[in-house]
Write a protein that holds these residues in place. Structure first.
Motif, mmCIF file in Angstrom:
data_model
loop_
_atom_site.group_PDB
_atom_site.id
_atom_site.type_symbol
_atom_site.label_atom_id
_atom_site.label_comp_id
_atom_site.label_asym_id
_atom_site.label_seq_id
_atom_site.Cartn_x
_atom_site.Cartn_y
_atom_site.Cartn_z
ATOM 1 N N PHE A 23 5.810 8.167 0.100
ATOM 2 C CA PHE A 23 6.605 8.177 1.332
ATOM 3 C C PHE A 23 5.919 8.925 2.478
ATOM 4 O O PHE A 23 6.486 9.056 3.556
ATOM 5 C CB PHE A 23 8.003 8.756 1.078
ATOM 6 C CG PHE A 23 8.023 10.152 0.507
ATOM 7 C CD1 PHE A 23 7.886 11.269 1.322
ATOM 8 C CD2 PHE A 23 8.184 10.345 -0.853
ATOM 9 C CE1 PHE A 23 7.915 12.550 0.804
ATOM 10 C CE2 PHE A 23 8.220 11.629 -1.395
ATOM 11 C CZ PHE A 23 8.082 12.730 -0.565
ATOM 12 N N ARG A 24 4.681 9.392 2.246
ATOM 13 C CA ARG A 24 3.945 10.083 3.310
ATOM 14 C C ARG A 24 2.602 9.393 3.550
ATOM 15 O O ARG A 24 1.881 9.080 2.613
ATOM 16 C CB ARG A 24 3.679 11.542 2.929
ATOM 17 C CG ARG A 24 4.930 12.410 2.911
ATOM 18 C CD ARG A 24 4.628 13.766 2.316
ATOM 19 N NE ARG A 24 4.230 13.638 0.917
ATOM 20 C CZ ARG A 24 3.668 14.636 0.216
ATOM 21 N NH1 ARG A 24 3.440 15.793 0.784
ATOM 22 N NH2 ARG A 24 3.352 14.447 -1.050
ATOM 23 N N GLU A 25 2.296 9.188 4.825
ATOM 24 C CA GLU A 25 0.990 8.660 5.205
ATOM 25 C C GLU A 25 0.175 9.782 5.826
ATOM 26 O O GLU A 25 0.648 10.488 6.723
ATOM 27 C CB GLU A 25 1.120 7.504 6.195
ATOM 28 C CG GLU A 25 -0.233 6.920 6.582
ATOM 29 C CD GLU A 25 -0.154 5.692 7.478
ATOM 30 O OE1 GLU A 25 -1.214 5.137 7.813
ATOM 31 O OE2 GLU A 25 0.975 5.296 7.843
ATOM 32 N N LYS A 77 -9.103 2.718 7.746
ATOM 33 C CA LYS A 77 -8.272 2.541 6.558
ATOM 34 C C LYS A 77 -7.030 3.432 6.641
ATOM 35 O O LYS A 77 -6.975 4.363 7.437
ATOM 36 C CB LYS A 77 -9.076 2.881 5.291
ATOM 37 C CG LYS A 77 -10.318 2.027 5.115
ATOM 38 C CD LYS A 77 -11.074 2.362 3.848
ATOM 39 C CE LYS A 77 -11.850 3.654 3.975
ATOM 40 N NZ LYS A 77 -12.714 3.910 2.792
ATOM 41 N N GLN A 78 -6.037 3.112 5.803
ATOM 42 C CA GLN A 78 -4.828 3.934 5.709
ATOM 43 C C GLN A 78 -4.817 4.658 4.375
ATOM 44 O O GLN A 78 -5.355 4.165 3.374
ATOM 45 C CB GLN A 78 -3.579 3.058 5.788
ATOM 46 C CG GLN A 78 -3.297 2.460 7.150
ATOM 47 C CD GLN A 78 -2.061 1.567 7.092
ATOM 48 O OE1 GLN A 78 -2.176 0.408 6.693
ATOM 49 N NE2 GLN A 78 -0.907 2.093 7.467
ATOM 50 N N LEU A 79 -4.160 5.825 4.355
ATOM 51 C CA LEU A 79 -4.090 6.614 3.129
ATOM 52 C C LEU A 79 -2.693 7.215 2.985
ATOM 53 O O LEU A 79 -2.187 7.865 3.892
ATOM 54 C CB LEU A 79 -5.132 7.736 3.152
ATOM 55 C CG LEU A 79 -5.303 8.530 1.859
ATOM 56 C CD1 LEU A 79 -5.785 7.638 0.716
ATOM 57 C CD2 LEU A 79 -6.274 9.693 2.067
ATOM 58 N N PHE A 80 -2.078 6.972 1.830
ATOM 59 C CA PHE A 80 -0.759 7.497 1.512
ATOM 60 C C PHE A 80 -0.884 8.412 0.299
ATOM 61 O O PHE A 80 -1.781 8.245 -0.530
ATOM 62 C CB PHE A 80 0.214 6.361 1.200
ATOM 63 C CG PHE A 80 0.387 5.388 2.334
ATOM 64 C CD1 PHE A 80 1.461 5.493 3.215
ATOM 65 C CD2 PHE A 80 -0.537 4.361 2.533
ATOM 66 C CE1 PHE A 80 1.606 4.595 4.269
ATOM 67 C CE2 PHE A 80 -0.397 3.462 3.583
ATOM 68 C CZ PHE A 80 0.674 3.577 4.454
ATOM 69 N N ILE A 81 0.040 9.356 0.177
ATOM 70 C CA ILE A 81 0.014 10.283 -0.953
ATOM 71 C C ILE A 81 1.386 10.324 -1.604
ATOM 72 O O ILE A 81 2.416 10.189 -0.924
ATOM 73 C CB ILE A 81 -0.438 11.693 -0.488
ATOM 74 C CG1 ILE A 81 -0.723 12.596 -1.691
ATOM 75 C CG2 ILE A 81 0.572 12.324 0.472
ATOM 76 C CD1 ILE A 81 -1.530 13.828 -1.349
ATOM 77 N N ASP A 82 1.406 10.490 -2.915
ATOM 78 C CA ASP A 82 2.702 10.466 -3.609
ATOM 79 C C ASP A 82 3.344 11.852 -3.624
ATOM 80 O O ASP A 82 2.771 12.841 -3.161
ATOM 81 C CB ASP A 82 2.571 9.863 -5.010
ATOM 82 C CG ASP A 82 2.037 10.825 -6.055
ATOM 83 O OD1 ASP A 82 1.413 11.850 -5.693
ATOM 84 O OD2 ASP A 82 2.253 10.573 -7.255
#
Length: 200
Positions: free
Chosen positions: A181-183, A45-50
């Motif tokens: 904008f960050r993975e 899975k992919q995970l991004f953070i705000d």
């Protein structure tokens, strides 16, 4: 691994693909959210953070999403007057408001009140509640980076609002198009989604 802010509610958005309008959302306390990040399976899975590190975006191709209800589209309510009055009584005091662009990309997650939603329905602009200023916040009213809404969906269990918007300029106060904008990746890696900023 990235450390999430303590004593803060963390929203986790889950969807089957980056450009999907179908999604789930849950709000966890900071300890449970940190555990979620610490045990995340980056191989599947992919995970991004705000930008504020209080919202995470999970891409899970096997995810089953829940139903949503179209509340408003292109300037028109999709409920009868009676349904609209009844619906207003179900809106919690404070709930997540998620903005997506026309392609299904997440732009930002903020919080809103009943008044935020009523204002958005009336004006067609992405409207939230600013907890720092303790009042209504129309995204872009100062920067010009407005969110011209095309649709508003509502979800239940938990209740949250999903704006679909034609975003002008940057949704994020940092100047990036999206707050996500960050993975995050395996071995504490962080990569930037966008090569450049679109506003300040």
């Amino acid at each position: 691994m990235i450390q999430l802010p303590k004593e803060k509610k963390i929203a986790i958005i889950s969807k089957p693909s980056l450009n999907s309008n179908e999604l789930n959302l849950k709000v966890l306390n900071s300890d449970l959210a940190q555990d979620f990040v610490d045990h995340f399976d980056f191989s599947k899975k992919q995970l991004f953070i705000d930008c504020d590190e209080d919202a995470l975006l999970e891409i899970d191709s096997e995810l089953q999403t829940t139903d949503k209800r179209l509340l408003w589209e292109s300037g028109k309510l999709k409920l009868t007057e009676e349904e609209w009055v009844s619906f207003q009584n179900t809106i919690p005091p404070l709930s997540p408001f998620l903005a997506q662009d026309l392609t299904g990309k997440e732009l930002m997650l903020a919080w809103g009140k009943k008044e935020s939603l009523l204002s958005a329905v009336e004006s067609g602009l992405g409207t939230y509640y600013s907890r720092s200023r303790m009042g209504k916040w129309v995204k872009g009213e100062e920067s010009g980076h407005l969110q011209n809404l095309t649709a508003i969906y509502v979800h239940s269990n938990p209740f949250f609002v999903q704006y679909v918007t034609n975003q002008i300029g940057a949704a994020c106060h940092t100047g990036y198009y999206s707050c996500f904008f960050r993975e995050l990746g395996a071995n504490d890696s962080i990569s930037f989604v966008y090569k450049s900023k679109v506003g300040a």
